[in-house]
Scaffold this active site. Sequence first.
Site, mmCIF file in Angstrom:
data_model
loop_
_atom_site.group_PDB
_atom_site.id
_atom_site.type_symbol
_atom_site.label_atom_id
_atom_site.label_comp_id
_atom_site.label_asym_id
_atom_site.label_seq_id
_atom_site.Cartn_x
_atom_site.Cartn_y
_atom_site.Cartn_z
ATOM 1 N N ARG A 84 -25.300 72.986 -46.198
ATOM 2 C CA ARG A 84 -24.006 72.449 -45.753
ATOM 3 C C ARG A 84 -23.159 71.953 -46.919
ATOM 4 N NH1 ARG A 84 -26.247 67.226 -42.395
ATOM 5 N NH2 ARG A 84 -27.237 66.198 -44.145
ATOM 6 N N LYS A 208 -53.322 80.860 -54.300
ATOM 7 C CA LYS A 208 -54.292 81.959 -54.232
ATOM 8 C C LYS A 208 -55.477 81.716 -55.166
ATOM 9 C CE LYS A 208 -53.316 86.859 -53.946
ATOM 10 N NZ LYS A 208 -52.160 87.713 -54.280
ATOM 11 N N HIS A 266 -53.090 69.082 -46.743
ATOM 12 C CA HIS A 266 -53.622 69.892 -47.848
ATOM 13 C C HIS A 266 -55.144 69.801 -47.998
ATOM 14 C CE1 HIS A 266 -49.597 70.685 -49.101
ATOM 15 N NE2 HIS A 266 -49.347 69.460 -49.468
HETATM 16 P P1 NDP Z 1 -33.695 67.706 -49.872
HETATM 17 O O1 NDP Z 1 -33.145 66.621 -49.036
HETATM 18 O O2 NDP Z 1 -33.601 67.589 -51.348
HETATM 19 O O3 NDP Z 1 -32.993 69.099 -49.487
HETATM 20 C C1 NDP Z 1 -32.724 69.474 -48.174
HETATM 21 C C2 NDP Z 1 -31.445 70.265 -48.178
HETATM 22 O O4 NDP Z 1 -31.167 70.630 -46.828
HETATM 23 C C3 NDP Z 1 -30.256 69.445 -48.669
HETATM 24 O O5 NDP Z 1 -29.480 70.219 -49.541
HETATM 25 C C4 NDP Z 1 -29.521 69.131 -47.386
HETATM 26 O O6 NDP Z 1 -28.145 68.961 -47.524
HETATM 27 C C5 NDP Z 1 -29.782 70.378 -46.593
HETATM 28 N N1 NDP Z 1 -29.536 70.142 -45.186
HETATM 29 C C6 NDP Z 1 -29.831 69.049 -44.460
HETATM 30 N N2 NDP Z 1 -29.404 69.201 -43.198
HETATM 31 C C7 NDP Z 1 -28.798 70.407 -43.132
HETATM 32 C C8 NDP Z 1 -28.154 71.122 -42.092
HETATM 33 N N3 NDP Z 1 -28.013 70.610 -40.875
HETATM 34 N N4 NDP Z 1 -27.669 72.338 -42.365
HETATM 35 C C9 NDP Z 1 -27.790 72.871 -43.606
HETATM 36 N N5 NDP Z 1 -28.369 72.230 -44.643
HETATM 37 C C10 NDP Z 1 -28.878 71.012 -44.399
HETATM 38 O O7 NDP Z 1 -35.200 67.911 -49.394
HETATM 39 P P2 NDP Z 1 -36.376 68.655 -50.198
HETATM 40 O O8 NDP Z 1 -35.807 69.853 -50.850
HETATM 41 O O9 NDP Z 1 -37.087 67.667 -51.007
HETATM 42 O O10 NDP Z 1 -37.377 69.054 -49.014
HETATM 43 C C11 NDP Z 1 -37.154 70.140 -48.152
HETATM 44 C C12 NDP Z 1 -38.446 70.450 -47.419
HETATM 45 O O11 NDP Z 1 -39.453 70.811 -48.359
HETATM 46 C C13 NDP Z 1 -39.034 69.270 -46.637
HETATM 47 O O12 NDP Z 1 -39.663 69.753 -45.491
HETATM 48 C C14 NDP Z 1 -40.075 68.705 -47.588
HETATM 49 O O13 NDP Z 1 -41.106 68.020 -46.900
HETATM 50 C C15 NDP Z 1 -40.595 69.983 -48.207
HETATM 51 N N6 NDP Z 1 -41.234 69.789 -49.504
HETATM 52 C C16 NDP Z 1 -40.530 69.249 -50.550
HETATM 53 C C17 NDP Z 1 -41.126 69.087 -51.768
HETATM 54 C C18 NDP Z 1 -40.377 68.534 -52.933
HETATM 55 O O14 NDP Z 1 -41.019 68.299 -53.975
HETATM 56 N N7 NDP Z 1 -39.068 68.318 -52.834
HETATM 57 C C19 NDP Z 1 -42.547 69.467 -51.994
HETATM 58 C C20 NDP Z 1 -43.173 70.077 -50.854
HETATM 59 C C21 NDP Z 1 -42.536 70.211 -49.661
HETATM 60 P P3 NDP Z 1 -27.574 67.443 -47.724
HETATM 61 O O15 NDP Z 1 -27.867 67.113 -49.138
HETATM 62 O O16 NDP Z 1 -26.161 67.585 -47.397
HETATM 63 O O17 NDP Z 1 -28.324 66.565 -46.759
#
Ligand code: NDP
Length: 493
Positions: A84, A208, A266
């Site tokens: 977004r 893996k 995990h």
């Molecule tokens: P972030 O909050 O950094 O990123 C999520 C992204 O999704 C943001 O850019 C956010 O935008 C966007 N977003 C939120 N709502 C919407 C929507 N309605 N439509 C479109 N885009 C949207 O989270 P992470 O990247 O850290 O985590 C993402 C997933 O990965 C989670 O499930 C997390 O548990 C998993 N994960 C993350 C790890 C990590 O190290 N970061 C490691 C392992 C798993 P906005 O900024 O505007 O909210």
Amino acid sequence: MSQDAAGHGPTPPTTTDAPSEPAGPNGDLAPAADLDPTVEHPGAPTLVILGASGDLTSRLLLPGLGTLMAQEPDRRIILVGADRTEWADTDWRDRVHEAMCRGGARPEVAGGLAADSRYQRLDVTDPEAWPAFVRSLPADSVLYFALPPAVTMTACELLTRDDLPQGVRLGLEKPFGSDLESAREFNRLLAGLVHEKQIFRVDHFLGKDTVLNILGVRFANRMFEPVWTTGDIERVDIVFDETLALEGRAGYYDKAGALIDMIQSHLLLVMAILAMEEPNRIDHIELRDLMMHVLRATHCHPEIGSHRARYSAGQVGGKDIPSYVDEPGVDPARETDTLAEVTLEIRSRRWAGVPFRLRSGKGLGDARRLAIIYFRPVAHMPEGFTGKVHQNVLLFDLGEGRLGLRIATNGEGDKLSLEETVFEAELGDSPVRPYGEILAGILDGNPLLSVRGDVAEECWRIVAPVVAAWRVGEVPMDEYAAGTMGPLTWGRV
Ligand code: NDP
């Protein structure tokens, strides 16, 4: 020790040569040749990363893709970023190029992939725009949900089977649900959309290398395979200790804690691989069936078999760490565990009486990713030996990719005095990072490294009594200073 030298079995087959599962509502995954001829790039699957401007995408997914493209520069992918955030195509392409090069892709390869990619501004909770976007995708697309878990669930609720392109695959990040009931509900929702074969629940911990190294050492060695039972193994420890503290992730972590963040999602899977019965062949059907088999037999008695703790102020690597409860965004009333330990029982003939201790935490003095197998003493020790008899230990260092084996040997001077000798070996390490392997698995339709729906539910079932006991305070919340190895009363791992 290289992977090949370790004598691993045949390379895991892709789904095309594995025994086939029943066809799902959308049919089997479309091989490249069957793709819709109207698509712009036949043969090149479209990979849509939802949450394109997020942390996971830039820190792990794109660099992981970079490591994959460094090994397979001819692999063709059409990359689409969606989020977004207000971005132009050029913002996204710059991010792709930079992050893939960081992962090791050659600049011209990263540049080519970035130039062909595009960015879509999209709110996946918009009931009009989101399904319309999905309908516009070509057959065989991959939708990778790098989104907050609740947003992923809402996005899936807004889709119908008819919105999804033929052969679509869904990559779903952890945590999968927030408890057993929500995981079941999510599985039901997904089953209404696609076949299980098209769902890839991601566990980046289960790379893996980790899986195949454990299986190779266990099953390809006569010296280990027959002794992998309660008769010869006394106990097993699986440890994931992090030196990192909260690092600004209170929004997610304070609602999860170490038990949910690491053990549930995990370490139980690592345990399942260590403890499973022997597979007939290394493929996703056999391995996931056997993981499920051992998880179903796994139980915890929280009052005697679990510990929880939170870090107080301390120092890690010379850096001051505030007490967890003083970290920004933390609600102390939640009583979130930053260190958790559970001792599990596997109710089977193979494992009767063998405790499996799983432990993980943050803000600790040393970073460790270990699986340690402690063997029982010999049945009879001849009289006359002196010195300490060191227990045989087999250690998988899953972080460093090393294997260690401790045995008792005769001392250098006094041959009757026993001492310990440790053999160490490098385990074969893949140049592709876990997220590169995960993406390759999804793009190739090989679910070997993804978590099957029933397996995800079973992991929640195992920790549920612990969560319930902790919630009502049946197990005290201990404390450890950041930078130490945890509460002294827990005993050393
Ligand atoms: P972030 O909050 O950094 O990123 C999520 C992204 O999704 C943001 O850019 C956010 O935008 C966007 N977003 C939120 N709502 C919407 C929507 N309605 N439509 C479109 N885009 C949207 O989270 P992470 O990247 O850290 O985590 C993402 C997933 O990965 C989670 O499930 C997390 O548990 C998993 N994960 C993350 C790890 C990590 O190290 N970061 C490691 C392992 C798993 P906005 O900024 O505007 O909210």
